[in-house]
Design an enzyme around this catalytic site. Structure first.
Site, mmCIF file in Angstrom:
data_model
loop_
_atom_site.group_PDB
_atom_site.id
_atom_site.type_symbol
_atom_site.label_atom_id
_atom_site.label_comp_id
_atom_site.label_asym_id
_atom_site.label_seq_id
_atom_site.Cartn_x
_atom_site.Cartn_y
_atom_site.Cartn_z
ATOM 1 C CG ASN A 175 1.825 1.173 3.865
ATOM 2 O OD1 ASN A 175 1.567 0.027 3.517
ATOM 3 N ND2 ASN A 175 3.058 1.647 3.892
ATOM 4 C CB CYS B 272 -0.969 0.053 1.174
ATOM 5 S SG CYS B 272 -2.207 -1.250 1.183
ATOM 6 C CD GLU C 9 -1.569 -8.325 8.115
ATOM 7 O OE1 GLU C 9 -2.160 -9.334 8.558
ATOM 8 O OE2 GLU C 9 -0.683 -8.372 7.253
ATOM 9 C CB ILE D 61 -3.134 -8.434 2.946
ATOM 10 C CG1 ILE D 61 -1.986 -7.901 2.077
ATOM 11 C CG2 ILE D 61 -2.705 -9.692 3.696
ATOM 12 C CD1 ILE D 61 -1.464 -8.864 1.050
ATOM 13 C CB ILE D 62 -7.005 -8.135 6.055
ATOM 14 C CG1 ILE D 62 -5.670 -8.622 6.650
ATOM 15 C CG2 ILE D 62 -8.174 -8.483 6.972
ATOM 16 C CD1 ILE D 62 -5.607 -10.103 6.920
ATOM 17 N NE ARG E 40 -7.592 -3.063 0.397
ATOM 18 C CZ ARG E 40 -8.647 -3.868 0.486
ATOM 19 N NH1 ARG E 40 -9.572 -3.828 -0.461
ATOM 20 N NH2 ARG E 40 -8.795 -4.699 1.500
ATOM 21 C CG LEU E 41 -0.561 -5.689 -1.747
ATOM 22 C CD1 LEU E 41 -0.672 -6.191 -3.182
ATOM 23 C CD2 LEU E 41 0.858 -5.852 -1.234
#
Length: 307
Positions: free
Chosen positions: A76, A2, A78, A54-55, A51-52
């Site tokens: 950015n 992110c 987790e 993951i959740i 955005r990347l």
């Protein structure tokens, strides 16, 4: 991974600066292939995000705003303990629309503001904005895993995940910081908040900034290492405690809605992490290794194969 960017001002028109924000986002497009978003808080701030996912891949889009558009978050990283934090929020009557760690962080900040910082277990950088008084919090995780840079650009305060995005603002130039260069040549990194670029600063690990508009009011340390020696327990007790901490870290950090793997260099750290992760994975955990071909003294693949 992110990426985030923002431009903050003191009650001035930001329409003409949307082009600058778009250019900033374009510079960090590689950080997030799964989504892009922009929010304009009139006469206060502009926010951009890549955005990347993951959740909760289908939700958690950013910038995130509440229904009444008072609060905005760009994030950015987790939050590893988001499930536990979600339970705390639900017990307080706060309903969540998704299973995204972004929403959990957002609701926690709405509820607690700066007091939320000690509850966070994760790797993160974020900017949280309240349009009621144009106030904001800009934070970076305990060890500074996630980057966050800022600069005063004319009458604007600008944040970004990478320096190249800040350099898109026309009121700042790429000038070398001589003292930072000396530090880098000596230590291979720049100390404290310095960067190699003059007038571009990094938020320090374990710190958050708070302010209003383009003004920074305070820089607060919310966590730091404690080197105090505890002589009350045996070596065996500490070994057991360390093992439990490592296993718990693996349990939290392997939470993901997409496939995960481990980077295994063959060294002590990655071998330990990979082994503990594999123990907690319900099927074979993919391992990745980088190998140098310049000679046997640079090749650690045999150690990785052993593990």
């Amino acid at each position: 991974m992110c990426g985030l960017v923002s431009i903050h001002t003191n009650n001035s028109n930001l329409l003409e600066k949307e082009t600058i924000l778009n250019n900033m986002i374009e510079k960090i497009a590689h950080r997030g292939p799964d989504g892009e978003g922009i929010v304009h808080v009139q006469n206060q701030a502009l926010f951009g995000h890549r955005r990347l996912a993951i959740i909760d891949v289908d939700h958690g889009q950013q910038p995130m705003r509440c229904n009444k558009k008072r609060y905005t978050l760009v994030f950015n990283g987790e939050i590893y303990n988001y499930i536990e934090l979600a339970e705390i929020l639900k017990k307080d009557g706060i309903s969540l629309k998704s299973s995204s760690d972004t929403e959990v962080l957002f609701q926690l900040l709405i509820k607690m503001g700066e007091k939320a910082m000690p509850y966070l277990n994760g790797m993160f950088s974020f900017i949280f904005h309240d349009s009621k008084d144009n106030s904001w919090i800009a934070a970076r995780d305990h060890f500074g895993i996630k980057p966050l840079y800022y600069a005063i650009c004319g009458s604007d305060l600008v944040f970004a995940s990478e320096i190249k995005a800040i350099l898109e603002h026309p009121d700042i130039s790429a000038e070398r910081d001589e003292k930072s260069l000396q530090q880098y040549l000596s230590f291979q990194f720049c100390l404290d908040e310095r960067t190699l670029f003059k007038d571009i600063i990094k938020v320090r690990p374990g710190h958050y900034l708070s302010g209003k508009g383009s003004k920074i009011i305070k820089d607060t340390c919310f966590w730091e290492l404690d080197y105090q020696i505890n002589n009350d327990h045996t070596e065996e007790r500490f070994e057991k405690e360390l093992q439990e901490l490592l296993k718990n870290a693996m349990h939290l950090q392997m939470r993901s809605d997409v496939p995960i793997g481990a980077y295994l260099s063959g060294g002590i750290d990655s071998s330990l992490v990979s082994s503990l992760a594999a123990e907690q994975h319900d099927k074979a955990l993919p391992m990745f290794h980088g190998k140098f071909l310049e000679g046997p003294q640079y090749d650690e693949s045999k150690y990785a194969k052993e593990v």
